[in-house]
Motif scaffolding. Structure first.
Motif, PDB file in Angstrom:
ATOM      1  N   GLN A 114       0.811  -1.211   0.000  1.00 39.94           N
ATOM      2  CA  GLN A 114       0.000   0.000   0.000  1.00 39.94           C
ATOM      3  C   GLN A 114       0.855   1.276   0.000  1.00 39.94           C
ATOM      4  OE1 GLN A 114      -3.454  -0.022  -0.263  1.00 39.94           O
ATOM      5  NE2 GLN A 114      -2.902  -2.127  -0.749  1.00 39.94           N
ATOM      6  N   GLY A 115       2.176   1.120  -0.053  1.00 39.31           N
ATOM      7  CA  GLY A 115       3.067   2.269  -0.050  1.00 39.31           C
ATOM      8  C   GLY A 115       3.329   2.832   1.339  1.00 39.31           C
ATOM      9  N   PHE A 116       3.059   2.021   2.358  1.00 35.91           N
ATOM     10  CA  PHE A 116       3.252   2.440   3.742  1.00 35.91           C
ATOM     11  C   PHE A 116       4.745   2.429   4.067  1.00 35.91           C
ATOM     12  CE2 PHE A 116       3.353   2.002   8.322  1.00 35.91           C
ATOM     13  CZ  PHE A 116       2.202   2.620   8.786  1.00 35.91           C
ATOM     14  N   ASN A 117       5.260   3.546   4.570  1.00 39.66           N
ATOM     15  CA  ASN A 117       6.663   3.661   4.963  1.00 39.66           C
ATOM     16  C   ASN A 117       6.752   3.516   6.481  1.00 39.66           C
ATOM     17  OD1 ASN A 117       9.385   4.204   5.125  1.00 39.66           O
ATOM     18  ND2 ASN A 117       9.173   6.388   4.776  1.00 39.66           N
ATOM     19  N   ILE A 118       7.316   2.427   6.960  1.00 36.46           N
ATOM     20  CA  ILE A 118       7.443   2.181   8.400  1.00 36.46           C
ATOM     21  C   ILE A 118       8.535   3.077   8.972  1.00 36.46           C
ATOM     22  CG2 ILE A 118       8.085   0.505  10.179  1.00 36.46           C
ATOM     23  CD1 ILE A 118       6.865  -1.659   8.360  1.00 36.46           C
ATOM     24  N   LEU A 119       8.158   3.877   9.980  1.00 33.36           N
ATOM     25  CA  LEU A 119       9.104   4.747  10.665  1.00 33.36           C
ATOM     26  C   LEU A 119       9.494   4.191  12.025  1.00 33.36           C
ATOM     27  CD1 LEU A 119       7.419   8.171   9.863  1.00 33.36           C
ATOM     28  CD2 LEU A 119       9.290   7.045   8.644  1.00 33.36           C
ATOM     29  N   ASP A 120       8.606   3.421  12.636  1.00 26.80           N
ATOM     30  CA  ASP A 120       8.871   2.855  13.953  1.00 26.80           C
ATOM     31  C   ASP A 120       8.064   1.570  14.089  1.00 26.80           C
ATOM     32  OD1 ASP A 120       9.967   2.854  16.586  1.00 26.80           O
ATOM     33  OD2 ASP A 120       8.077   3.615  17.373  1.00 26.80           O
ATOM     34  N   LEU A 121       8.714   0.527  14.574  1.00 28.57           N
ATOM     35  CA  LEU A 121       8.041  -0.744  14.804  1.00 28.57           C
ATOM     36  C   LEU A 121       8.540  -1.283  16.133  1.00 28.57           C
ATOM     37  CD1 LEU A 121       7.513  -3.645  12.317  1.00 28.57           C
ATOM     38  CD2 LEU A 121       8.239  -4.081  14.649  1.00 28.57           C
ATOM     39  N   GLU A 122       7.620  -1.554  17.027  1.00 27.41           N
ATOM     40  CA  GLU A 122       7.935  -2.166  18.314  1.00 27.41           C
ATOM     41  C   GLU A 122       7.058  -3.391  18.469  1.00 27.41           C
ATOM     42  OE1 GLU A 122       7.439   0.525  21.555  1.00 27.41           O
ATOM     43  OE2 GLU A 122       8.886   1.956  20.773  1.00 27.41           O
ATOM     44  N   SER A 123       7.631  -4.436  19.043  1.00 30.18           N
ATOM     45  CA  SER A 123       6.829  -5.641  19.249  1.00 30.18           C
ATOM     46  C   SER A 123       7.206  -6.286  20.569  1.00 30.18           C
ATOM     47  CB  SER A 123       7.028  -6.632  18.102  1.00 30.18           C
ATOM     48  OG  SER A 123       8.351  -7.115  18.104  1.00 30.18           O
ATOM     49  N   ASP A 124       6.317  -7.144  21.033  1.00 29.73           N
ATOM     50  CA  ASP A 124       6.547  -7.865  22.278  1.00 29.73           C
ATOM     51  C   ASP A 124       5.772  -9.175  22.214  1.00 29.73           C
ATOM     52  OD1 ASP A 124       7.452  -8.457  24.807  1.00 29.73           O
ATOM     53  OD2 ASP A 124       6.335  -6.867  25.808  1.00 29.73           O
ATOM     54  N   VAL A 125       6.245 -10.141  22.953  1.00 28.48           N
ATOM     55  CA  VAL A 125       5.517 -11.400  23.101  1.00 28.48           C
ATOM     56  C   VAL A 125       5.080 -11.469  24.558  1.00 28.48           C
ATOM     57  CG1 VAL A 125       5.597 -13.903  22.925  1.00 28.48           C
ATOM     58  CG2 VAL A 125       6.892 -12.499  21.311  1.00 28.48           C
ATOM     59  N   VAL A 126       3.766 -11.532  24.751  1.00 35.50           N
ATOM     60  CA  VAL A 126       3.200 -11.575  26.098  1.00 35.50           C
ATOM     61  C   VAL A 126       2.474 -12.896  26.277  1.00 35.50           C
ATOM     62  CG1 VAL A 126       3.013  -9.057  26.231  1.00 35.50           C
ATOM     63  CG2 VAL A 126       1.074 -10.380  25.375  1.00 35.50           C
ATOM     64  N   GLY A 127       1.772 -13.031  27.383  1.00 30.69           N
ATOM     65  CA  GLY A 127       1.102 -14.290  27.680  1.00 30.69           C
ATOM     66  C   GLY A 127       2.067 -15.212  28.392  1.00 30.69           C
ATOM     67  N   ASN A 128       2.070 -16.474  28.000  1.00 26.44           N
ATOM     68  CA  ASN A 128       3.002 -17.430  28.603  1.00 26.44           C
ATOM     69  C   ASN A 128       3.483 -18.391  27.519  1.00 26.44           C
ATOM     70  OD1 ASN A 128       1.076 -19.647  28.397  1.00 26.44           O
ATOM     71  ND2 ASN A 128      -0.020 -18.652  30.078  1.00 26.44           N
ATOM     72  N   ALA A 129       4.366 -19.303  27.913  1.00 26.66           N
ATOM     73  CA  ALA A 129       4.972 -20.212  26.939  1.00 26.66           C
ATOM     74  C   ALA A 129       3.944 -21.097  26.231  1.00 26.66           C
ATOM     75  CB  ALA A 129       6.033 -21.074  27.619  1.00 26.66           C
ATOM     76  N   ARG A 130       2.853 -21.432  26.907  1.00 27.30           N
ATOM     77  CA  ARG A 130       1.823 -22.280  26.287  1.00 27.30           C
ATOM     78  C   ARG A 130       0.876 -21.496  25.396  1.00 27.30           C
ATOM     79  NH1 ARG A 130      -0.840 -25.700  30.890  1.00 27.30           N
ATOM     80  NH2 ARG A 130      -2.291 -24.103  30.290  1.00 27.30           N
ATOM     81  N   ALA A 131       0.704 -20.201  25.697  1.00 22.70           N
ATOM     82  CA  ALA A 131      -0.221 -19.381  24.914  1.00 22.70           C
ATOM     83  C   ALA A 131       0.392 -17.994  24.672  1.00 22.70           C
ATOM     84  CB  ALA A 131      -1.559 -19.260  25.642  1.00 22.70           C
TER      85      ALA A 131
END
Length: 173
Positions: A114-131
């Protein structure tokens, strides 16, 4: 145009990293520009725009003692650029879904199409090891409408990815 380096430092998170590194750079006569610092999985990562009159070899030598003491890996990359060139994001995309391989690739491909220019990306994995739940926040610029972006990302919901697209309203001036 000023000569800049991107200085990258990575090591185990601990108090005092930012203070010690920026003190060394200050004492080496460097000017700091834009910066990004974040803790990732127990490690601390620093990305700094640094400008100064010393050759890169001298800058690396100045950083070596604090890097060794704090267990940091240091990398310098000369770059062309400068301050006041930062784009202001107009769209925020929030993504959640069960953590699995390929989420980032799928979402960012839809955005790139779509022509989107990413300026900032943050991510995290939450929950627990099973979910585990993957959460990603993306800010960027795009000339397309919110509706266009929402429609382009709608196909991700059948693959278990929830996507929310919203405008970013900044009060500048």
């Amino acid at each position: 145009m000023t000569d800049w380096n991107i200085v990258t430092l990575v090591g185990q998170d601990r108090p005092g990293i930012v203070s010690r590194v920026t003190r060394v750079l200050y004492e080496a006569g460097c000017t700091l520009g834009e910066a990004s610092m974040i803790r990732l999985g127990g490690s601390f990562t620093i990305l700094l725009m640094v400008s100064g009159t010393r050759p890169n070899a001298e800058l690396e030598t100045a950083l070596a003692p604090v890097a060794a003491e704090l267990g940091l890996r240091v990398h310098l990359d000369p770059v062309q650029g400068g301050l006041h060139q930062h784009l202001v994001p107009n769209i925020q995309v929030r993504v959640t879904g069960s953590d699995r391989t390929g989420i980032v690739a799928e979402v960012t491909q839809c955005l790139a199409d779509q022509g989107f220019n990413i300026l900032d990306l943050e991510s995290d994995v939450v929950g627990n090891a099973r979910a585990p739940v993957y959460i990603m926040n993306i800010q960027g610029t795009c000339a397309r409408t919110l509706e266009d972006l929402q429609q382009a990302l709608a196909g991700l919901t059948i693959r278990g990815i929830s996507v929310d697209v919203a405008p970013i309203e900044l009060m500048i001036g």
